[in-house]
Each structure stands twice: as C-alpha cells, then as structure tokens.
Design a protein around this motif. Structure first.
Motif, mmCIF file in Angstrom:
data_model
loop_
_atom_site.group_PDB
_atom_site.id
_atom_site.type_symbol
_atom_site.label_atom_id
_atom_site.label_comp_id
_atom_site.label_asym_id
_atom_site.label_seq_id
_atom_site.Cartn_x
_atom_site.Cartn_y
_atom_site.Cartn_z
ATOM 1 N N ASP A 48 0.800 -1.237 0.000
ATOM 2 C CA ASP A 48 0.000 0.000 0.000
ATOM 3 C C ASP A 48 0.833 1.288 0.000
ATOM 4 O O ASP A 48 0.320 2.362 0.248
ATOM 5 C CB ASP A 48 -0.970 0.011 1.177
ATOM 6 C CG ASP A 48 -0.264 -0.047 2.522
ATOM 7 O OD1 ASP A 48 0.981 0.112 2.562
ATOM 8 O OD2 ASP A 48 -0.946 -0.266 3.544
ATOM 9 N N LYS A 49 2.132 1.166 -0.236
ATOM 10 C CA LYS A 49 3.029 2.326 -0.392
ATOM 11 C C LYS A 49 3.258 3.136 0.876
ATOM 12 O O LYS A 49 3.738 4.259 0.811
ATOM 13 C CB LYS A 49 2.542 3.283 -1.501
ATOM 14 C CG LYS A 49 2.290 2.626 -2.835
ATOM 15 C CD LYS A 49 3.561 2.081 -3.416
ATOM 16 C CE LYS A 49 3.317 1.479 -4.792
ATOM 17 N NZ LYS A 49 4.274 0.424 -5.123
ATOM 18 N N ARG A 50 2.935 2.602 2.054
ATOM 19 C CA ARG A 50 3.209 3.380 3.259
ATOM 20 C C ARG A 50 4.661 3.175 3.688
ATOM 21 O O ARG A 50 5.278 2.167 3.380
ATOM 22 C CB ARG A 50 2.222 3.053 4.374
ATOM 23 C CG ARG A 50 2.417 1.762 5.098
ATOM 24 C CD ARG A 50 1.218 1.451 5.989
ATOM 25 N NE ARG A 50 1.503 0.350 6.880
ATOM 26 C CZ ARG A 50 1.583 -0.921 6.494
ATOM 27 N NH1 ARG A 50 1.421 -1.249 5.220
ATOM 28 N NH2 ARG A 50 1.861 -1.869 7.379
ATOM 29 N N PHE A 51 5.180 4.175 4.400
ATOM 30 C CA PHE A 51 6.541 4.134 4.935
ATOM 31 C C PHE A 51 6.601 3.079 6.029
ATOM 32 O O PHE A 51 5.718 3.001 6.881
ATOM 33 C CB PHE A 51 6.888 5.512 5.508
ATOM 34 C CG PHE A 51 8.212 5.559 6.229
ATOM 35 C CD1 PHE A 51 9.356 5.956 5.568
ATOM 36 C CD2 PHE A 51 8.295 5.225 7.578
ATOM 37 C CE1 PHE A 51 10.583 6.019 6.234
ATOM 38 C CE2 PHE A 51 9.505 5.280 8.252
ATOM 39 C CZ PHE A 51 10.652 5.680 7.573
ATOM 40 N N LEU A 52 7.676 2.270 6.022
ATOM 41 C CA LEU A 52 7.810 1.210 7.024
ATOM 42 C C LEU A 52 9.188 1.222 7.673
ATOM 43 O O LEU A 52 10.203 1.449 7.008
ATOM 44 C CB LEU A 52 7.607 -0.164 6.374
ATOM 45 C CG LEU A 52 6.227 -0.483 5.818
ATOM 46 C CD1 LEU A 52 6.252 -1.825 5.104
ATOM 47 C CD2 LEU A 52 5.176 -0.479 6.912
ATOM 48 N N LEU A 53 9.200 0.962 8.969
ATOM 49 C CA LEU A 53 10.438 0.647 9.680
ATOM 50 C C LEU A 53 10.585 -0.866 9.587
ATOM 51 O O LEU A 53 9.849 -1.596 10.246
ATOM 52 C CB LEU A 53 10.348 1.085 11.143
ATOM 53 C CG LEU A 53 10.205 2.583 11.405
ATOM 54 C CD1 LEU A 53 10.010 2.847 12.893
ATOM 55 C CD2 LEU A 53 11.417 3.344 10.887
ATOM 56 N N VAL A 54 11.479 -1.327 8.742
ATOM 57 C CA VAL A 54 11.557 -2.768 8.488
ATOM 58 C C VAL A 54 12.513 -3.490 9.427
ATOM 59 O O VAL A 54 12.456 -4.706 9.570
ATOM 60 C CB VAL A 54 11.941 -3.080 7.017
ATOM 61 C CG1 VAL A 54 10.860 -2.592 6.082
ATOM 62 C CG2 VAL A 54 13.279 -2.480 6.652
ATOM 63 N N ASP A 55 13.390 -2.744 10.061
ATOM 64 C CA ASP A 55 14.343 -3.395 10.964
ATOM 65 C C ASP A 55 14.783 -2.409 12.041
ATOM 66 O O ASP A 55 15.951 -2.055 12.134
ATOM 67 C CB ASP A 55 15.557 -3.920 10.184
ATOM 68 C CG ASP A 55 16.375 -4.912 11.005
ATOM 69 O OD1 ASP A 55 15.865 -5.385 12.039
ATOM 70 O OD2 ASP A 55 17.518 -5.197 10.627
ATOM 71 N N ALA A 56 13.831 -1.954 12.833
ATOM 72 C CA ALA A 56 14.143 -1.026 13.923
ATOM 73 C C ALA A 56 14.433 -1.838 15.177
ATOM 74 O O ALA A 56 13.575 -2.555 15.670
ATOM 75 C CB ALA A 56 12.974 -0.079 14.159
ATOM 76 N N SER A 57 15.642 -1.744 15.663
ATOM 77 C CA SER A 57 16.053 -2.562 16.805
ATOM 78 C C SER A 57 15.536 -1.993 18.112
ATOM 79 O O SER A 57 15.775 -0.834 18.427
ATOM 80 C CB SER A 57 17.577 -2.648 16.855
ATOM 81 O OG SER A 57 18.079 -3.183 15.661
ATOM 82 N N MET A 58 14.844 -2.847 18.859
ATOM 83 C CA MET A 58 14.448 -2.475 20.202
ATOM 84 C C MET A 58 15.545 -2.911 21.155
ATOM 85 O O MET A 58 16.206 -3.911 20.932
ATOM 86 C CB MET A 58 13.126 -3.134 20.557
ATOM 87 C CG MET A 58 11.984 -2.613 19.737
ATOM 88 S SD MET A 58 10.481 -3.492 20.071
ATOM 89 C CE MET A 58 9.797 -3.563 18.426
ATOM 90 N N LYS A 59 15.733 -2.146 22.208
ATOM 91 C CA LYS A 59 16.833 -2.435 23.116
ATOM 92 C C LYS A 59 16.679 -3.799 23.778
ATOM 93 O O LYS A 59 17.653 -4.428 24.141
ATOM 94 C CB LYS A 59 16.981 -1.313 24.141
ATOM 95 C CG LYS A 59 17.510 -0.045 23.458
ATOM 96 C CD LYS A 59 17.495 1.179 24.326
ATOM 97 C CE LYS A 59 17.900 2.392 23.510
ATOM 98 N NZ LYS A 59 17.678 3.635 24.177
#
Length: 199
Positions: free
Chosen positions: A183-194
């Motif tokens: 759907d063309k939305r911006f994604l955080l594909v690999d945002a590391s959580m602490k």
C-alpha cells in the motif's frame, strides 16, 4: 516450514536472513541465522519484538502474517528498501513539511537530520556521535523545527514508537526503512528495540 535453500534471498542483517515468500511476492520470510546460542536468543527476541511493534504501530511496521512454532521464522509484508539515493523521493513524498528546514541546515543526510530532531525532543545523546550545538547544526531554532516536525503524522508515529517500544533510534536509517509493496506506506523494516540487544 520452508526449504530456505530454494528461496530467493532478499537481504540479511546481523541476526536474520530475509527471503521472498515462495507463494506471494508481496511477503517476505525472516529467519534466524543458524549460528551460536547468543545469536539465536537475540533473533528470537527480535521476532517477538517485531510482532509487538506491528500490533501497536501497524501504520509504520510491516504487517505480520505468520510466526513459526519455534519462533525462528516470521512472515511479514514486503517493503522496497530505501537507501540514501532515495533521499529526495522520501522527503518529497513523506516529509515535505521538513524539506525547507533540511535544505537550510546544509546537512547531506536526511535520516541523520530526523534522528537529530528526535534527539532534541528526547534530550538524548546519540551514541557514537559527538556533542553538538543545536543552533549551529539546525541554523534555525530547534523548537521551531520540532514544532514543524510534529505536524507530520509519520514523524509523530516514529517518535511515539521510539518512546513506547524503546527503539534504538540510531538504527532508524537507510537500509532499515522502506516502502510497502502492498500500500506504499513508509515502514520501519528493521528497527532494533533495546530488548533485542539485552536478550
């Protein structure tokens, strides 16, 4: 379970390998690298974190379709990964409110610019980045830029996810962001959580 040796590889990171789903090219399968126990432990935590992130912030994280029983494979919405060459596209289509301020800052990397704004809001210290004088960096009042950034819903979503999920926002960078092929939305594909690093 998939025979990963027959799947097309889409990418990889420190703990996981990403493959294009064999039946649906709009999905990818993330799987843990078969390495030492520590790598597996961190990967399992990252898989759990990604499920939680998708549930809490579906507007900016890939939708999760399936997780294997052992937790080592995750099927998610696919994204076209953005790199620095896509900077103008990203600004024009997703952060137009910040374009003028970015240009006036004389900075070259828009993702660094976004992280600096988050840094100012959280009054944090970016690890590995030397201390700086905000007015020198921004060329405008940081408060003015923050007010403008907070008019962009995508920026607000990223900020809220960073705080609520304890994301290491230094990782919000080229190669870890993308545009959904669905759907063309911006994604955080690999945002590391602490939590992933502390597993």
């Amino acid at each position: 379970m998939f025979d990963f040796s027959s799947l097309e590889k889409a990418g990889s990171g420190g703990f996981r390998i990403v493959y294009i789903h064999p039946q649906n090219p709009q999905l990818v399968v993330k799987t843990c690298k078969k390495e030492d126990a520590r790598t597996i432990r961190q990967c399992l935590q990252m898989m759990k974190d990604e499920v939680i992130a998708a549930q809490k912030f579906p507007q900016i994280f890939p939708q999760v379709y399936d997780i294997s029983q052992d937790g080592k494979s995750l099927t998610v919405e696919r994204a076209n990964i953005l790199v620095e060459a896509h900077q103008e596209f990203l600004i024009n289509n997703y952060f137009p409110e910040l374009k003028g301020y970015f240009i006036k800052s004389f900075q070259k990397d828009f993702m660094d610019f976004l992280r600096r704004i988050i840094n100012q809001i959280l009054q944090d210290n970016l690890e590995g980045i030397p201390a700086y004088e905000p007015k020198k960096y921004f060329k405008n009042s940081p408060k003015k830029i923050i007010r403008r950034a907070l008019t962009n819903q995508l920026f607000v979503d990223i900020l809220n996810a960073t705080v609520e999920l304890d994301i290491d926002y230094v990782d919000i960078d080229w190669g870890n962001i993308g545009i959904s092929v669905v759907d063309k939305r911006f994604l955080l594909v690999d945002a590391s959580m602490k939590s992933g690093f502390n597993a």
